[in-house]
Design a protein around this motif. Structure first.
Motif, PDB file in Angstrom:
ATOM      1  N   HIS A   6      -8.060  -6.569  -0.066  1.00  0.00           N
ATOM      2  CA  HIS A   6      -6.957  -6.215   0.811  1.00  0.00           C
ATOM      3  C   HIS A   6      -6.963  -4.705   0.982  1.00  0.00           C
ATOM      4  CE1 HIS A   6      -5.242 -10.279   0.159  1.00  0.00           C
ATOM      5  NE2 HIS A   6      -5.646 -10.108  -1.091  1.00  0.00           N
ATOM      6  N   LEU A   8      -5.027  -1.053   1.974  1.00  0.00           N
ATOM      7  CA  LEU A   8      -3.735  -0.382   1.989  1.00  0.00           C
ATOM      8  C   LEU A   8      -3.949   1.083   2.316  1.00  0.00           C
ATOM      9  CD1 LEU A   8      -2.180  -1.921  -1.262  1.00  0.00           C
ATOM     10  CD2 LEU A   8      -1.486  -2.441   1.077  1.00  0.00           C
ATOM     11  N   CYS A  29       5.002  -5.570  -2.380  1.00  0.00           N
ATOM     12  CA  CYS A  29       3.828  -5.376  -1.523  1.00  0.00           C
ATOM     13  C   CYS A  29       3.124  -6.716  -1.326  1.00  0.00           C
ATOM     14  CB  CYS A  29       2.888  -4.376  -2.177  1.00  0.00           C
ATOM     15  SG  CYS A  29       1.273  -4.252  -1.395  1.00  0.00           S
ATOM     16  N   HIS A  30       2.632  -6.965  -0.101  1.00  0.00           N
ATOM     17  CA  HIS A  30       2.006  -8.256   0.193  1.00  0.00           C
ATOM     18  C   HIS A  30       0.755  -8.490  -0.656  1.00  0.00           C
ATOM     19  CE1 HIS A  30      -0.288  -5.491   2.765  1.00  0.00           C
ATOM     20  NE2 HIS A  30      -1.249  -6.388   2.756  1.00  0.00           N
ATOM     21  N   GLN A  66       5.498  -0.756   2.150  1.00  0.00           N
ATOM     22  CA  GLN A  66       4.834  -1.983   1.720  1.00  0.00           C
ATOM     23  C   GLN A  66       3.326  -1.956   1.948  1.00  0.00           C
ATOM     24  OE1 GLN A  66       7.197  -5.060   3.729  1.00  0.00           O
ATOM     25  NE2 GLN A  66       7.807  -5.804   1.713  1.00  0.00           N
ATOM     26  N   ASP A  67       2.859  -1.194   2.946  1.00  0.00           N
ATOM     27  CA  ASP A  67       1.425  -1.175   3.227  1.00  0.00           C
ATOM     28  C   ASP A  67       0.738   0.057   2.624  1.00  0.00           C
ATOM     29  OD1 ASP A  67       2.540   0.751   4.840  1.00  0.00           O
ATOM     30  OD2 ASP A  67       1.257   0.317   6.570  1.00  0.00           O
ATOM     31  N   ARG A  86      -7.636   4.526   4.283  1.00  0.00           N
ATOM     32  CA  ARG A  86      -7.357   3.130   3.931  1.00  0.00           C
ATOM     33  C   ARG A  86      -8.418   2.644   2.940  1.00  0.00           C
ATOM     34  NH1 ARG A  86      -4.269  -1.109   5.893  1.00  0.00           N
ATOM     35  NH2 ARG A  86      -3.349   0.254   7.474  1.00  0.00           N
TER      36      ARG A  86
END
Length: 503
Positions: A6, A8, A29-30, A66-67, A86
């Motif tokens: 993932h 972020l 956070c997802h 959150q991201d 990222r």
């Protein structure tokens, strides 16, 4: 099956986590939800060709979006990222070597292959600090036998790079095991031995349990963060160097272990031998002199312990194809006047410049060790070697050689001055019969040494001196009033640092 990753957005948290990579994520956070991440979880961060294992800290909802993913300073540096980049994050692999760590905790012997697995995982930052601390603890207190010390030494050598010296069959080195404040003989010895034409590429560690290591003191005088090619160029020009070993990745696991040893104030026997010899072997040394000071408050307390340690050094060295000569020296009292990087630099410069005010005990110790190393190199006998060492120092050739090394490493720096100082005076008359080396070193460390180079202290007295009430015992240096006061509180609670008898 490959783990999902993932991505972020990076946020630089600006937090110094003492070299341990730490990552921060929101509890909601997802990625945390999807992967089941929780506090203290080990995760892998990936950015381009760089990857890093870090420890997760979970934050409240107001700190990050959150991201976003927050990184500690060391994590930012090692991943070579900046805020807004990222990166990808996933579960860290399970380290099989942690099972070997538990095996040793329960008293079982480890093989060379098992030490190699542990050291490899430590050197690639797979272990968190508490796991490294566990490894250091189970290696201390005589828990490693001779075969294990040899295996650990070889594993530490194999974990990093090695220097080679084509065209030179014999490469010399010198090391003091420490525990004696102010004992900064190494730069003087390197100057004398290299002035005699012998190759001595000295790479040193930062201080572990002392107020200054050779790299700390030399770092106050010149550039010690040399790359491998720089070291080779300096040695080609001058026959010697005085560099920080951590900058060239010679034994990367050792540098990580030293960082925790400093926190624990621990320097176990087996780990000490492996640490010293792995650095010597990785530096390409074929012959090394080991100085073992002995005294009631030194690192080694008795002659019997010193002889045992010398035997271990010699046996491990022989198994690793490096010739070791150990010298047991007087460790009953501090050496020189200065304690701390800058103050020790002042002392060694005064010795090399043959100043009348130079500390004579530092001068004579350096000459003794230089003579031992010259005898090891030339097989001339100690008397002739001592005459040669003294001639090289007294003629100014050693100082010229030292300055040539300094110039080749980037030039001489101006020594910084501490912002604050305090003169501590004797409270009564008497004769000094002992000085506690350990407590004196701690006093200098509490004042800020070695992290603040100008911090430390300068002794005005030593063992054997007769003093009077009001006489200055030492001047304490610090770069903050808080550290100065903290150190003075320690001294006032430990007045037995100086043992006095009635004159």
């Amino acid at each position: 099956m490959q783990q999902p990753t993932h991505s972020l957005v990076v946020v630089d948290m600006g937090i110094d986590t003492h070299q341990e990579p730490v990552v921060y994520m929101r509890r909601d956070c997802h990625v945390c939800k999807a992967e089941g991440f929780n506090a203290s979880r080990r995760v892998v961060l990936s950015y381009g060709d760089c990857s890093l294992i870090a420890t997760l800290n979970v934050t409240s909802t107001g700190v990050l979006k959150q991201d976003q993913v927050g990184l500690s300073k060391i994590a930012m540096q090692r991943l070579k990222v900046k805020s807004g980049d990222r990166l990808c994050i996933q579960h860290a692999p399970v380290l099989a070597s942690l099972g070997l760590l538990r095996k040793k905790i329960f008293g079982n012997k480890l093989t060379r292959a098992e030490f190699k697995d542990i050291i490899q995982d430590i050197s690639t930052h797979g272990y968190r600090d508490m796991e490294i601390a566990s490894f250091l603890t189970i290696c201390a207190g005589g828990r490693l036998d001779i075969e294990e010390i040899i295996s650990l030494t070889q594993a530490m050598v194999e974990s990093g790079k090695r220097l080679s010296w084509p065209g030179h069959e014999r490469i010399f080195d010198k090391h003091c095991i420490g525990g004696l404040p102010g004992n900064r003989t190494t730069p003087i010895v390197v100057a004398i031995v290299s002035a005699a034409g012998h190759i001595i590429p000295k790479t040193s560690s930062r201080a572990i349990t002392s107020p200054a290591g050779t790299a700390d003191t030399m770092g106050a005088l010149t550039n010690v963060s040399l790359k491998m090619a720089d070291i080779q160029a300096v040695v080609a020009k001058t026959c010697g160097c005085l560099a920080w070993g951590g900058a060239v990745n010679l034994s990367p696991a050792d540098d990580l272990l030293i960082r925790l040893e400093r926190v624990l104030d621990l320097d176990g026997e087996g780990q000490l031998i492996a640490s010293v010899l792995s650095k010597k072997i990785a530096a390409g040394s074929t012959h090394a002199l080991i100085d073992i000071p002995v005294g009631d408050t030194a690192k080694v307390r008795t002659r019997t312990d010193a002889e045992r340690l010398a035997s271990l050094f010699t046996r491990v060295g022989s198994a690793c194809n490096i010739r070791i000569r150990c010298v047991i020296t007087d460790g009953s009292k501090p050496v020189g006047y200065g304690i701390g990087p800058v103050e020790e630099a002042r002392d060694l410069l005064s010795v090399l410049q043959c100043q009348k005010s130079a500390p004579q005990d530092l001068r004579e110790r350096a000459l003794l060790l230089a003579a031992e190393l010259l005898d090891l190199a030339e097989n001339s006998g100690l008397d002739e070697a001592m005459d040669k060492a003294r001639s090289l120092l007294d003629s100014g050739r050693a100082y010229q050689q030292f300055m040539a090394i300094i110039a080749a490493q980037g030039g001489l720096k101006s020594l910084p001055q501490a912002h604050f100082h305090h003169d501590q005076h004797a409270q009564r008359n008497g004769r000094i019969t002992a000085i506690d080396n350990r407590k004196l070193a701690r006093l200098a460390k509490l004042a800020g040494a070695p992290f603040s180079p100008a911090a430390g202290l300068r002794l005005r007295v030593n063992v054997g001196d007769t003093i009077h009430r009001g006489q200055t015992l030492f001047r304490l240096f610090s770069d903050s009033t808080g550290e100065l006061d903290y150190a003075l509180q320690y001294y006032l609670s430990n007045l037995d640092i100086f043992t006095l008898e009635d004159a």
